[in-house]
Design a protein around this motif. Structure first.
Motif, short mmCIF file in Angstrom:
data_model
loop_
_atom_site.label_atom_id
_atom_site.label_comp_id
_atom_site.label_asym_id
_atom_site.label_seq_id
_atom_site.Cartn_x
_atom_site.Cartn_y
_atom_site.Cartn_z
N ARG A 61 -24.26 12.03 45.41
CA ARG A 61 -25.33 11.23 45.36
C ARG A 61 -25.92 10.87 44.06
NH1 ARG A 61 -30.80 13.11 46.41
NH2 ARG A 61 -29.83 15.34 45.97
N SER A 62 -26.00 11.59 42.99
CA SER A 62 -26.26 11.28 41.85
C SER A 62 -25.73 10.32 41.04
CB SER A 62 -26.19 12.51 40.83
OG SER A 62 -25.25 13.16 40.89
N VAL A 63 -24.13 10.29 41.08
CA VAL A 63 -23.26 9.08 40.87
C VAL A 63 -23.70 7.84 41.38
CG1 VAL A 63 -20.85 8.25 40.56
CG2 VAL A 63 -21.37 10.39 40.00
N ARG A 64 -23.89 7.78 42.63
CA ARG A 64 -24.49 6.56 43.29
C ARG A 64 -25.82 6.20 42.96
NH1 ARG A 64 -25.43 7.09 48.62
NH2 ARG A 64 -25.49 4.94 48.85
N THR A 65 -26.77 7.08 42.38
CA THR A 65 -28.25 6.77 42.10
C THR A 65 -28.00 6.17 40.80
OG1 THR A 65 -28.87 8.66 43.28
CG2 THR A 65 -30.30 7.56 41.87
N VAL A 66 -27.14 6.57 40.00
CA VAL A 66 -26.97 5.88 38.58
C VAL A 66 -26.25 4.64 38.33
CG1 VAL A 66 -26.07 6.57 36.32
CG2 VAL A 66 -27.21 8.35 37.47
N MET A 67 -25.37 4.69 39.31
CA MET A 67 -24.70 3.47 39.38
C MET A 67 -25.14 2.11 40.07
SD MET A 67 -21.95 3.51 37.56
CE MET A 67 -22.28 4.85 36.36
N ARG A 68 -26.47 2.46 40.78
CA ARG A 68 -27.07 1.47 41.52
C ARG A 68 -27.58 0.42 40.86
NH1 ARG A 68 -30.81 3.59 46.12
NH2 ARG A 68 -29.00 4.80 46.46
N CYS A 127 -12.49 5.51 38.74
CA CYS A 127 -13.02 6.56 39.82
C CYS A 127 -14.31 6.66 39.76
CB CYS A 127 -12.56 7.97 38.94
SG CYS A 127 -10.96 8.53 38.85
N ILE A 128 -15.24 6.28 38.78
CA ILE A 128 -16.53 6.27 38.99
C ILE A 128 -16.91 5.29 39.98
CG2 ILE A 128 -18.72 5.75 37.99
CD1 ILE A 128 -17.78 7.09 35.73
N ASN A 129 -16.22 4.18 39.95
CA ASN A 129 -16.50 3.01 40.95
C ASN A 129 -16.11 3.54 42.27
OD1 ASN A 129 -16.91 0.31 41.75
ND2 ASN A 129 -14.73 -0.03 41.95
N ALA A 130 -15.13 4.15 42.46
CA ALA A 130 -14.54 4.81 43.97
C ALA A 130 -15.69 5.53 44.17
CB ALA A 130 -13.55 5.46 43.70
N VAL A 131 -16.25 6.26 43.50
CA VAL A 131 -17.36 7.21 44.10
C VAL A 131 -18.59 6.44 44.30
CG1 VAL A 131 -18.82 9.13 43.50
CG2 VAL A 131 -16.55 9.37 42.96
N ALA A 132 -19.04 5.43 43.75
CA ALA A 132 -20.11 4.85 43.88
C ALA A 132 -20.23 3.90 45.03
CB ALA A 132 -20.52 4.01 42.70
N VAL A 133 -19.08 3.48 45.60
CA VAL A 133 -19.18 2.64 46.75
C VAL A 133 -18.98 3.46 47.96
CG1 VAL A 133 -17.95 0.59 45.54
CG2 VAL A 133 -16.23 2.36 46.66
N VAL A 177 -22.30 21.55 48.75
CA VAL A 177 -23.57 21.08 48.25
C VAL A 177 -23.37 20.39 46.96
CG1 VAL A 177 -25.87 21.79 48.09
CG2 VAL A 177 -24.67 22.65 50.08
N GLN A 178 -22.81 21.11 46.21
CA GLN A 178 -22.62 20.76 44.67
C GLN A 178 -22.25 19.44 44.72
OE1 GLN A 178 -24.98 22.29 42.96
NE2 GLN A 178 -23.52 22.33 41.23
N LEU A 179 -20.94 19.25 45.47
CA LEU A 179 -20.19 17.98 45.48
C LEU A 179 -21.08 16.83 46.03
CD1 LEU A 179 -17.32 17.30 44.55
CD2 LEU A 179 -16.56 17.79 46.75
N MET A 180 -21.78 17.33 47.15
CA MET A 180 -22.48 15.87 47.65
C MET A 180 -23.84 15.63 46.64
SD MET A 180 -22.71 17.04 51.59
CE MET A 180 -24.18 18.05 51.48
#
Lengths: 64, 356
Positions: free
Chosen positions: A57-64, A15-21, A50-53
């Protein structure tokens, strides 16, 4: 219902991968979920979208 | 002659044993040490009887200090009290033992500090400060929440009061015990249907745990999305989600044990017609008892969750019962309802596969 802890860890990682891509330009801006569209309200009511966005964004930033 | 070159607390115990075999001097030193040990325990228990401390908390200061204390007292007495033991009065081995015990206490400190960073042990202790009266009352409220009037958690200078003193405070003792009992009763249920094997216990345990974790994560996510300012911590949510296990246990017990007891009784009767009636009643009663108790426990846990979460999630005005308009309050109401409604669903989902 034979769920194991390992399957939970697998599902969480997938799931985290799906959000990160989710790509910023190609996809999120097209459906109106981009970063530039979230700085709307400054009151104390961010709203679910807005919370979801922010979460995406935070998941993508952390996973980068 | 036991090898005394072991480090740490084992060192203290071994010296204790060696002293015991040496006779009068050994006995007097152990007697003195025991008296000091008892006095220390009594002091800490007297500290624990006032309301501000949770319970007799001897873990942090007790064994560590007492281990070091025992070693220190044993050190000079090892040298002086046993002139004939060359191994113990040898300064090199003394040094080695002192170094080993200090190393062990350092290691223990480091483990404690690092463990405290990941799992807040001191906060966990709050949730286990329960006593029998509290557990009895809380179980009564879980099964029959309709008569309980005051659902507020009382505070003491900004810190919630320990569960021992307030029946509305969440605790982790009942969910843990309920979880373990649920696994045991599930094994019993499988056993009466001849479907048991020891691996299934582990499978049940891990799947129940996984569902619990997923539910807690889902609730955390939804709380984050709705931006509700609440003082519900993760462990509180874990406790509330764990109260379902009491319902699981009751449902299983009523469904399986009653039916198996009835069928056992039937095997003893020899009359033919009575046997047929008994078997039919056993079958029916099994399923019937299951559905009845499931219905009762679902309703009870639903009402319990709504009444508990109402005070924590909703704003004060809405919690009083007045109708407050506004999208945000409605959202919070939906959130409370959905968290509470997920509980009976889980209860059905996790118990029906054990009924045949």
């Amino acid at each position: 219902m034979a769920f194991t802890l390992y399957s939970l860890i697998q599902a969480a990682i997938l799931c985290i991968n799906a959000v990160a891509v989710l790509h910023e330009e190609r996809f999120l801006s097209k459906i109106g979920w981009g970063v530039d569209q979230s700085v709307g309200g400054f009151g104390d009511e961010p709203g679910i979208k807005v919370q979801l966005m922010n979460l995406i964004r935070s998941v993508r930033t952390v996973m980068r | 002659m036991k090898a005394p070159l072991t480090a740490g607390k084992g060192c203290g115990e071994k010296r204790h044993e060696i002293f015991n075999t040496q006779g009068v001097e050994g006995a007097s030193t152990t007697g003195k040490r025991e008296a000091k040990h008892n006095m220390r325990l009594r002091n800490s228990s007297m500290d624990g009887s006032d309301g501000s401390q949770l319970f007799d908390d001897t873990s942090a200061t007790g064994p560590g200090a007492q281990g070091v204390y025992r070693n220190q007292q044993a050190g000079p007495q090892a040298a002086g009290g046993l002139p004939g033991q060359s191994l113990l009065s040898d300064p090199m081995s003394n040094l080695a033992m002192a170094y080993g015990s200090s190393l062990a206490s350092q290691g223990r400190e480091m483990v404690d500090k690092n463990l405290d960073r990941f799992i807040p042990i001191s906060k966990l202790k709050y949730y286990f400060a329960v006593d029998t009266v509290y557990v009895g009352k809380k179980l009564g409220i879980l099964v029959f929440p309709y008569m309980h009037e005051n659902w507020e958690v009382s505070y003491q200078q900004d810190i919630p009061v320990a569960p021992r003193f307030d029946v509305n405070a969440p605790d982790l003792y009942i969910p843990t015990m309920g979880f373990i009992t649920y696994i045991l009763v599930a094994g019993l249920a499988l056993g009466t249907q001849n479907r048991f094997s020891p691996e299934l216990l582990g499978v049940q345990a891990s799947s129940a745990l996984v569902w619990l974790i997923m539910e807690v994560l889902a609730v955390l996510l939804s709380l984050y999305l709705v931006t509700v300012n609440t003082d519900l911590t993760t462990i509180d949510l874990l406790a509330f989600s764990g109260y379902k296990y009491v319902g699981y246990v009751l449902v299983h017990i009523s469904a399986n044990i009653i039916s198996s007891a009835v069928s056992l009784v039937n095997h003893q009767t020899l009359c033919f017609s009575r046997m047929i009636l008994g078997v039919v009643a056993g079958l029916l009663f099994g399923k019937l008892a299951y559905y009845l108790s499931l219905l009762w426990c679902c309703a009870a846990i639903f009402v319990f969750m709504i009444r508990t979460l109402r005070l924590k999630l909703l704003s004060e005005a809405a919690a009083e019962g007045k109708l407050v308009r506004g999208a945000r309050n409605q959202l919070r109401m939906y959130l409370t309802m959905s968290i509470a409604a997920a509980q009976p669903v889980f209860m059905y989902w996790l118990t029906y596969h054990l009924i045949r």
